[in-house]
Design a protein around this motif. Structure first.
Motif, short mmCIF file in Angstrom:
data_model
loop_
_atom_site.label_atom_id
_atom_site.label_comp_id
_atom_site.label_asym_id
_atom_site.label_seq_id
_atom_site.Cartn_x
_atom_site.Cartn_y
_atom_site.Cartn_z
N THR A 87 -13.61 53.42 -3.78
CA THR A 87 -13.76 52.07 -3.73
C THR A 87 -14.01 51.52 -2.24
N THR A 88 -12.98 52.14 -1.62
CA THR A 88 -13.11 51.69 -0.10
C THR A 88 -14.09 52.31 0.85
N LEU A 89 -14.48 53.56 0.41
CA LEU A 89 -15.75 54.35 1.15
C LEU A 89 -16.92 53.75 0.68
N LEU A 90 -17.26 53.49 -0.54
CA LEU A 90 -18.24 52.60 -1.07
C LEU A 90 -18.52 51.24 -0.20
N ALA A 91 -17.54 50.67 -0.06
CA ALA A 91 -17.54 49.48 0.66
C ALA A 91 -17.89 49.76 2.08
N ARG A 93 -19.65 52.09 3.28
CA ARG A 93 -21.01 52.51 3.09
C ARG A 93 -21.99 51.22 3.26
N GLU A 94 -21.78 50.32 2.42
CA GLU A 94 -22.46 49.24 2.23
C GLU A 94 -22.61 48.52 3.46
N THR A 95 -21.49 48.29 4.25
CA THR A 95 -21.23 47.72 5.76
C THR A 95 -22.00 48.53 6.73
N GLY A 96 -22.36 49.62 6.27
CA GLY A 96 -22.80 50.65 7.50
C GLY A 96 -21.92 51.08 8.57
N HIS A 97 -20.74 51.22 8.17
CA HIS A 97 -19.71 51.45 9.27
C HIS A 97 -19.78 52.71 9.99
N PHE A 98 -20.03 53.82 8.94
CA PHE A 98 -20.24 55.33 9.42
C PHE A 98 -21.38 55.79 8.97
N TRP A 104 -24.48 60.29 1.62
CA TRP A 104 -23.44 60.33 0.43
C TRP A 104 -24.35 61.43 -0.39
N ARG A 105 -23.14 62.38 -1.18
CA ARG A 105 -23.76 63.40 -1.82
C ARG A 105 -23.41 63.32 -3.38
N ASN A 106 -22.37 62.40 -3.49
CA ASN A 106 -22.09 62.22 -5.05
C ASN A 106 -21.52 63.49 -5.72
N GLU A 123 -15.17 61.96 -1.77
CA GLU A 123 -16.59 62.10 -1.45
C GLU A 123 -16.83 63.01 -0.48
N ARG A 124 -17.65 63.87 -0.57
CA ARG A 124 -17.88 65.22 0.46
C ARG A 124 -18.35 64.68 1.64
N SER A 125 -19.28 63.63 1.81
CA SER A 125 -19.72 63.36 3.33
C SER A 125 -18.47 62.37 3.89
N ALA A 126 -17.71 62.07 3.24
CA ALA A 126 -16.53 61.13 3.87
C ALA A 126 -15.35 62.12 4.29
N SER A 127 -15.54 63.38 3.84
CA SER A 127 -14.34 64.26 4.00
C SER A 127 -13.90 64.45 5.69
N PRO A 128 -14.90 64.40 6.66
CA PRO A 128 -14.64 64.65 7.93
C PRO A 128 -14.12 63.32 8.52
N LEU A 129 -14.33 62.38 8.11
CA LEU A 129 -13.56 61.07 8.38
C LEU A 129 -12.28 61.15 8.26
#
Length: 316
Positions: A87-91, A93-98, A104-106, A123-129
């Protein structure tokens, strides 16, 4: 560019070691924020302050500047925590933070606690964050000449259109391990997708060859934000292919495969053509098959030990 084997290791295993450079290590540690989960008082990864700051005030997360920690406080079990993270990461992504979230790979990666229990999926693409440990499989496929015994390695070139490390050289087959998937089953799947290798051939011929572990600091070639932490464990496999078996790209991730001699592979590594972690896997292959020895590389002991870094976060 002419890179030594130790240069290749340093390029991928870039985080300072507390034993050999305590000053640099402490400077880094005191800069980052630890990622934690409520009820588990230890670091699961290190985050840049600029990344941790974005989580300030976000429901389900607690940022502590004194302690330099970001704690996931939402959820009482892995499923609930995973939902909160998503939920946090999707939000975000919507705001273009990172920028990394644009990729996003799903695909979900697992984050484990000290008891090897699943704490949450991310989510895979968020793991380095978050700076958490990720897992993958890498296969080196090679042939051995019937006449001369010469070994040649199947080396693919990544599609130039790929978001990360486009056009660089890779291992024959490589991919991330999805949450809930075993390394071997992940390998079988990737072999079909990336190299069109038959399942029965892979299952009967492939040999497990240990792991390669390192702590990578992302640069611009990785795409998205730089200096994100990426500690990784790669499960390594070898397969000796019959000379008439030719890997073929099964998806759009690989441009073409080359069958190269050991000298050709070494030259490409020296030229900096390999994706950083794939160069480490090749070095491991060269060590295990007797091509890289103490006689031909003065940094042999350092190289071998650095291919198997003990990560300071919980792992499987």
């Amino acid at each position: 560019m002419s890179l030594s084997n130790l240069d290749l290791v340093n390029q991928c295993d870039g985080f300072p070691y507390p034993e050999s450079d305590p000053t640099a290590y402490l400077a880094r540690i005191n800069t980052y924020y630890q990622l934690r989960v409520a009820g588990h008082d230890y670091a699961l990864g290190y985050m840049l302050p600029s990344v941790a700051e974005v989580f300030r005030g976000v429901p389900g997360w607690q940022l502590d500047d004194d302690d330099r920690s970001l704690t996931l406080i939402a959820g009482a079990n892995a499923g609930e925590r995973s939902k909160a993270v998503e939920t946090t990461l999707l939000a975000m992504r919507e705001t273009g933070h990172f920028k990394v979230l644009n990729k996003w790979r799903n695909e979900l990666y697992a984050v484990y606690g000290r008891g090897k229990e699943l704490l949450f999926n991310v989510e895979r693409s968020a793991s380095p964050l978050l700076g958490v440990v990720t897992y993958g499989v890498h296969l080196t496929a090679y042939t051995r000449s019937k006449d001369t015994g010469e070994i040649k390695i199947w080396t693919p070139r990544r599609a130039r259109t790929k978001q990360t490390y486009g056009g660089m050289l890779d291992n024959t087959v490589a991919g991330g391990i999805a949450s809930g998937e075993s390394p071997f089953e992940s390998l079988v799947r990737e072999c079909a997708e990336e190299a069109s290798l038959a399942e029965d051939l892979v299952r009967s011929k492939v040999k497990a060859a240990g792991t390669v572990t390192y702590w990578y600091i992302r640069d611009e070639r990785a795409g998205g934000e730089t200096n994100l932490m990426q500690p990784e464990c790669q499960y390594i496999y070898d397969i000796e292919l019959p000379e008439d078996t030719i890997p073929k790209p099964g998806d759009d991730e690989v441009e073409e495969f080359y069958l190269w001699s050991i000298d050709e592979v070494k030259q490409a590594m020296e030229n900096g053509e390999f994706k950083p972690n794939c160069a480490l896997v090749v070095l491991d292959f060269l060590v295990r098959h007797g091509f890289l020895t103490s006689e031909n590389d003065k940094d042999f002991i350092e190289i071998v030990s650095r291919l198997h870094r003990r990560l300071e976060f919980p792992t499987l």
